[in-house]
Scaffold this active site. Structure first.
Site, PDB file in Angstrom:
ATOM      1  NE  ARG A  36      -0.577 -25.011   0.781  1.00  0.00           N
ATOM      2  CZ  ARG A  36      -1.880 -24.906   0.515  1.00  0.00           C
ATOM      3  NH1 ARG A  36      -2.746 -25.574   1.226  1.00  0.00           N
ATOM      4  NH2 ARG A  36      -2.292 -24.129  -0.454  1.00  0.00           N
ATOM      5  NE  ARG A  40      -7.807 -28.686   4.925  1.00  0.00           N
ATOM      6  CZ  ARG A  40      -8.569 -28.238   3.942  1.00  0.00           C
ATOM      7  NH1 ARG A  40      -9.872 -28.194   4.082  1.00  0.00           N
ATOM      8  NH2 ARG A  40      -8.029 -27.838   2.808  1.00  0.00           N
ATOM      9  NE  ARG A  49      -9.022 -25.052   9.150  1.00  0.00           N
ATOM     10  CZ  ARG A  49     -10.310 -24.907   8.892  1.00  0.00           C
ATOM     11  NH1 ARG A  49     -11.203 -25.453   9.698  1.00  0.00           N
ATOM     12  NH2 ARG A  49     -10.699 -24.212   7.836  1.00  0.00           N
ATOM     13  CG  ASP A  86      -2.973 -18.931   2.501  1.00  0.00           C
ATOM     14  OD1 ASP A  86      -2.828 -20.151   2.367  1.00  0.00           O
ATOM     15  OD2 ASP A  86      -3.459 -18.209   1.603  1.00  0.00           O
ATOM     16  CE1 TYR A 163      -6.357 -18.827  -5.025  1.00  0.00           C
ATOM     17  CE2 TYR A 163      -4.101 -18.185  -5.500  1.00  0.00           C
ATOM     18  CZ  TYR A 163      -5.044 -19.171  -5.252  1.00  0.00           C
ATOM     19  OH  TYR A 163      -4.669 -20.482  -5.246  1.00  0.00           O
TER      20      TYR A 163
END
Ligand code: 1CP
Length: 364
Positions: A36, A40, A49, A86, A163
Site C-alpha cells: 500500500r 492516504r 484523490r 484494488d 467481501y
C-alpha cells in the site's frame, strides 16, 4: 543493475534487484517496497484523490492512477512500483455494485447469497469490463521508463469471496463460513469461478506489462488448517498453475501472501510460487530455515514500527536483515499495508535503512 542470468532479450531495466531477489539471484543490496505504498499517508495522494472525486474514479482514470503509482517512487528509492488499483475490481466487474462508504470501507449492493447467485456470475473479460486496469498497467509501465519493475496484483479467490458473500469487510466472517460449512458446493463453485477470473486478469496484466504478480490472501488466516487448504490454498495453487510465467524474455515471478499463515509456509511454498509474503507474526529466520531453499521470502516488519523513532526503525530493519542472513532471496517489505497516519519521513528512514544496512549481507 542489468545482471547476468535474469536478463536475456527482454526490455532492459535500470534496477532489477526486486526481480532478481524473487528468483534468488545475487543482488547488491536487499530490494524494498511497501504494501500500500501509494495511499492516504501521502499528502500528494489525498490531493490527487480529491481531483478524481472518489477512490474508484481514481482507479478508472488512467492518468491519475499513473500519477499516484509514481508518487511514492518520487519520494523514496523504492525497488518496485505496484499498480494502483484494488482487489475488489473483479467482483465489481462481475456486477456486484462496489461502493465505498466514508470511513467504512468497501461495500457491495448485490452480495452473493446462494448457489443461484453464483451461477449467474460471469467471468469478466480483462480487456472489456476491466480494461481501465489494463490501461493503467500500460500507462504506468510507459511512465516508469524501465526505472524499476511493475508489480501487478489480484486478491485470492477466498479473500474476494469474503467481501462478495459478507457484502463488505467483516470481522467474524459468519456468512461466508456458513456457506463454507452448510453449502460447500456453492462456495466451491464461486471460488473456482474466481480462480478462473483471477488467472485471466493476472495474465492480462502480464501481457499489458506487469513484470511480476502478487496474490493477496488477506483473510486466509481466519480458517482452520484443513479449511485453509480446501477453500483458499487449493485455488491459489490453481492460479499459480494457470499463470504466464515468462514474458518479454524474462521470468515473471509470482508471490503469494496469506496474512496469518506462518504455520502453513511449507504448503504455500509447495504450490510452485516463486516467493511467499510474510506478515510480522513469524520470525523470518525460522521461515527461511523452513522454506528458503524453495522460495524467496517477502517481508516482514510490523507496519506499526513506522510510528517509532528513526533509531528504533533502523534497529528493527537490522534485526530482520540479520534474521534472514546472507545471500539473496529476500525482498524487504512491511508485513501488511502501511498505516494511513504514519509520517512519510519514517517510511523514508525505513527504505534507506534497508539499502544501507543490507550491504554486508550481499558481499561476494
Ligand atoms: O480512501 C481511499 O483512498 C481508499 C483506500 C484504498 C487504497 C489506497 C483502498 C480501498 N484500496 C487502495 C489501493 C490498494 N488496495 C492497492 C494499491 C496501492 C499500493 O499498494 O500502492 C492494493 C495492492 C490494494 C489491495 C487490497 N484492497 C487488499 C489486499 C491487501 C491488504 O491490504 O490486505 C484488500 C483486502 C483490499 C480491500 C480494500 N480496499 C480498500 C480498503 C480500505 C480495503 C480494506 C477493507 C478491509 O479492511 O476489509
Amino acid at each position: 543493475m542489468v545482471g547476468d542470468s535474469a536478463t536475456t532479450t527482454g526490455s532492459e531495466l535500470k534496477n532489477d534487484r526486486y526481480l532478481r531477489a524473487l528468483m534468488r539471484q545475487p543482488v547488491d543490496v536487499t530490494p524494498v517496497w511497501m504494501m500500500r505504498q501509494a495511499g492516504r499517508y501521502l499528502p500528494e495522494y489525498k490531493q490527487t484523490r480529491a481531483l478524481a472525486g472518489d477512490f474508484m474514479s481514481l482507479c478508472k482514470n488512467t492518468e491519475l492512477a499513473t500519477e499516484v503509482t509514481l508518487q511514492p517512487l518520487r519520494r523514496f528509492p523504492l525497488d518496485a512500483a505496484i499498480l494502483f488499483s484494488d482487489i475488489l475490481t473483479i467482483p465489481d466487474a462481475m456486477g456486484l455494485g462496489l461502493y465505498f462508504e466514508t470511513g467504512e470501507g468497501p461495500k457491495f449492493k448485490r452480495p452473493i447469497l446462494n448457489r443461484s447467485d453464483v451461477e449467474q456470475l460471469g467471468i469478466p473479460d480483462p480487456e472489456q469490463e476491466l480494461q481501465y486496469v489494463m490501461n493503467a498497467v500500460r500507462s504506468i509501465k510507459k511512465a516508469l521508463n524501465g526505472d524499476v519493475p511493475l508489480i501487478g496484483f489480484s486478491g485470492s479467490p477466498w479473500t474476494l469471496a469474503t467481501y462478495m458473500v459478507e457484502g463488505g469487510s467483516s470481522k467474524a466472517f459468519t456468512k461466508i463460513k456458513k456457506m463454507a460449512f452448510a453449502e460447500p458446493e456453492a462456495l466451491h463453485a464461486l471460488l473456482d469461478k474466481l480462480a478462473d477470473a483471477v488467472i485471466l486478469y493476472l495474465n492480462a496484466q502480464i501481457a499489458a506489462g506487469a513484470q511480476s504478480v502478487m496474490v493477496f490472501d488477506t483473510w486466509g488466516g481466519v480458517l482452520s488448517p484443513r479449511d485453509y487448504k480446501l477453500f483458499s490454498l487449493q485455488y491459489m495453487h490453481k492460479i499459480v498453475d494457470g499463470l504466464t510465467r515468462e514474458n518479454d524474455g524474462r521470468k515473471v515471478p509470482v508471490t503469494l501472501f496469506t496474512k496469518n499463515a506462518g504455520m502453513w509456509l511449507e504448503a504455500i511454498a509447495a504450490t510452485g510460487c516463486d516467493a511467499v509474503g510474510l506478515d510480522w507474526t513469524i520470525d523470518i529466520a525460522d521461515a527461511r530455515k523452513r522454506v528458503g531453499d524453495k522460495v524467496a521470502l517477502q517481508g516482514n516488519m510490523d507496519p506499526s514500527m513506522l510510528y517509532a523513532q528513526p533509531a528504533r526503525i533502523q534497529q528493527e530493519v537490522s534485526d530482520i536483515l540479520a534474521g534472514y542472513g546472507y545471500g539473496s532471496g529476500h525482498v524487504f517489505n512491511l508485513g501488511h499495508g502501511i498505516h494511513l497516519d504514519v509520517p512519510p519521513e519514517n517510511a523514508g528512514v525505513f527504505v534507506e535503512a534497508v539499502h544501507q544496512l543490507s550491504k554486508p549481507y550481499h558481499q561476494k
